[in-house]
Design an enzyme around this catalytic site. Structure first.
Site, PDB file in Angstrom:
ATOM      1  N   ASP A  61      29.401  38.471  41.433  1.00  0.00           N
ATOM      2  CA  ASP A  61      30.621  38.420  42.240  1.00  0.00           C
ATOM      3  C   ASP A  61      31.241  39.815  42.220  1.00  0.00           C
ATOM      4  OD1 ASP A  61      33.127  38.118  43.320  1.00  0.00           O
ATOM      5  OD2 ASP A  61      33.720  36.423  42.079  1.00  0.00           O
TER       6      ASP A  61
ATOM      7  N   TRP B  67      38.016  34.534  36.952  1.00  0.00           N
ATOM      8  CA  TRP B  67      37.090  34.347  38.076  1.00  0.00           C
ATOM      9  C   TRP B  67      35.734  33.869  37.618  1.00  0.00           C
ATOM     10  CZ3 TRP B  67      38.374  33.535  42.910  1.00  0.00           C
ATOM     11  CH2 TRP B  67      39.687  33.863  43.273  1.00  0.00           C
TER      12      TRP B  67
ATOM     13  N   LYS C 291      39.585  42.516  49.895  1.00  0.00           N
ATOM     14  CA  LYS C 291      39.991  43.595  49.001  1.00  0.00           C
ATOM     15  C   LYS C 291      39.512  44.936  49.577  1.00  0.00           C
ATOM     16  CE  LYS C 291      39.782  40.008  45.710  1.00  0.00           C
ATOM     17  NZ  LYS C 291      41.151  39.561  45.692  1.00  0.00           N
TER      18      LYS C 291
END
Lengths: 360, 360
Positions: A172, A102, A196
């Site tokens: 993030d 990511w 999530k």
């Protein structure tokens, strides 16, 4: 109804109470005669839903008044470009910490707009740990420092808050936001895809210190300008209204269950149950450095990888779903977000023990 | 449950059968034990939902095989920049038709990226009609021609398909898509925010001829590149999964109700009922040219505007909701999308008649 436990990395399990309330209110929200999906985003009903969601999120995370909370679209991927487009502010370079897939996605997109200084990387050990702050080679002239506090695929979590002086810290937090208290005031910008720990896919939360926004690179699409969204209370265009409603129900559920401090204690217990068993086992292995083992995404491998398929097949038969690891890392991954009940982790550990015994 | 009719311009009324099914399936989709909201977008359950939604949309609109169907985020506003970023393809200018507020938004954003030739405008009569094709001053070297086939705020609809030769025709169909058959092969690109005739806000449908994509302006954010989404079947990043599911249910509902030809007949009847009454009335006025009266968004004014507030108050008391016109045009607006039952239009006309009689 089948009793299953869904270990998907995202979109992921939601609190059953939230889904029950959503089902009950689907055709008639609070006597309005309308579904939330049918409400004008400018009507008083939806305005109250959005305002309450924001207020509850502010309370849960103790967000200071000089931070804007934005409800956007496009997921973390859209943020990968929005961040340099908005935060470079006449600077030419930004610092990025590389802890896995990511962060690499964020880095690749930033390179379209600026010089990226990879200030630290855990490539040397195949992204199984996060570099300590002492190893970060930060540039005091960087526009900002970006890091990924939980690598959803790699299962590497950073539990401490980096110190970056006057350089804004950008994070993030997609896969651990709301899993534990954080000190928002240490950050310039925090972002998270909802799918999530927050709600349905298609909603992105951005928390940004208001003095950082208002200056974009030439040619920045209007929809990618934080200031436009901030000045319009996330209603510059039609927001993902139903996602905001579900997120609001999740925030209420978190408050009713003790808030983030209680959530953290529960998440510590759930993760320990799984990691402790893995450590005691001779079949399963955690590839991640102990200090960086994610409480949300637990990757593990079988010493005998020839058993992977059989493990997944039997797990599926028990209603333990979505345990296959990401194709880029292989093995297994159990995502155990806030909404995964401790019974789900217990069921997984019981199955893993049984499977191990059966191998003799 | 309160019986209301919701005339919101969007997000807007959805078919009751769709909401009932969504409520019933909220905690357990087809025995999976999961809500659609909880499903991994890469799992077989959601992949089947997305594939079926696309197949049904292709069938409803008879979309040719050389067109890609994309399920994106960001609404029409994101398209306003994506279109020039992707479709200029080394050209410097594009033609835009100016029929009101939504075309003006598209024009303003396109001006960031190219020279905009306003090839026709109805500004001369305050956007109460659409210029006929003979009045369009098209540039044969334009990268594309953009128009808005239904102005949601102004209530101006274009029922014919423009002829643009080899220059790709681009159309914002947000507020009438699926209300009548269209010939997709006449278009280079069609886009629509979902929150009128398709489903919940936060989903955008793009139908694009595949030879037009793959070349973007330098600096185009990856998330704004059609080719990236096309090559990944709209799964480059996590799509708005629940919105796609609801849209799929709406597509099934349309098919079960005779498809777009049947929908068009019903929409003609609904609109005629309202416009015919307005024409016969001495209290209400339609400001729009007869040939361009939108079947989806019906703006009307009261000859005595001092009565506006009382009209809206009494309508609200009868459960006739969201009839206030957009602040930019004033008066009233009744949005009567596919999912508005004919009984809703009848109830509105009955009330309008009664209100008119009461004024003596």
């Amino acid at each position: 109804m089948t009793q299953i436990y869904n270990f998907s990395a995202g979109p992921a399990v939601l609190p059953k109470e939230v889904l029950q309330q959503a089902a009950a209110e689907m055709l008639d929200w609070h006597g309005s005669g309308m579904s939330v999906m049918e409400m004008s985003h400018r009507g008083k009903e939806f305005m109250s839903i959005a305002a309450e969601a924001e207020a509850d999120l502010r309370e849960l995370l103790a967000i200071p008044a000089n931070y804007k909370v934005l409800f956007l679209q496009g997921g973390a991927h859209a943020q990968f470009s929005m961040i340099p487009l908005n935060l470079l502010r006449n600077k030419k370079a930004a610092d990025y910490i590389d802890t896995g897939i990511w962060s690499q996605k964020a880095i690749a997109e930033a390179r379209k707009y600026c010089e990226v200084n990879v200030a630290a990387s855990s490539a040397d050990h195949n992204y199984t740990y996060a570099p300590e702050q002492s190893a970060w080679k930060l540039d005091p002239d960087a526009a900002y420092v970006h890091y990924t506090s939980n690598e959803t695929i790699g299962g590497v979590e950073i539990f401490w808050t980096p110190e970056t002086g006057d350089v804004p810290l950008v994070c993030d937090m997609s896969s651990h936001i709301l899993s534990r208290p954080i000190d928002v005031s240490r950050y310039g910008l925090i972002y998270a895809g909802a799918q999530k720990n927050i709600g349905p896919a298609g909603l992105t939360i951005v928390i940004v210190r208001e003095d950082l926004i208002g200056e974009t690179l030439p040619g920045t699409p209007t929809m990618l300008d934080y200031k436009i969204h901030a000045d319009n209370d996330s209603m510059y265009n039609t927001p993902p209204t139903y996602g905001i409603y579900i997120a609001g129900l999740v925030f209420k559920w978190l408050k009713a269950n003790g808030g983030l401090a209680a959530m953290e204690q529960l998440n510590i217990r759930k993760a320990a149950m799984l990691y402790d068993y893995i450590a005691s086992s001779s079949l399963y292995v955690s590839p991640i450095a102990p200090d960086n083992r994610s409480r949300m995404n637990v990757p593990f491998t079988l010493r005998n990888t020839a058993l992977d398929a059989e493990f997944l097949k039997q797990a599926q038969q028990r209603g333990l779903l979505q345990l296959k690891g990401h194709k880029l890392v292989g093995g297994m991954r159990a995502s155990i977000y806030n909404a995964m009940p401790i019974e789900g982790v217990q069921a997984l550990v019981s199955f893993m023990q049984e499977f191990e015994r059966a191998q003799g």
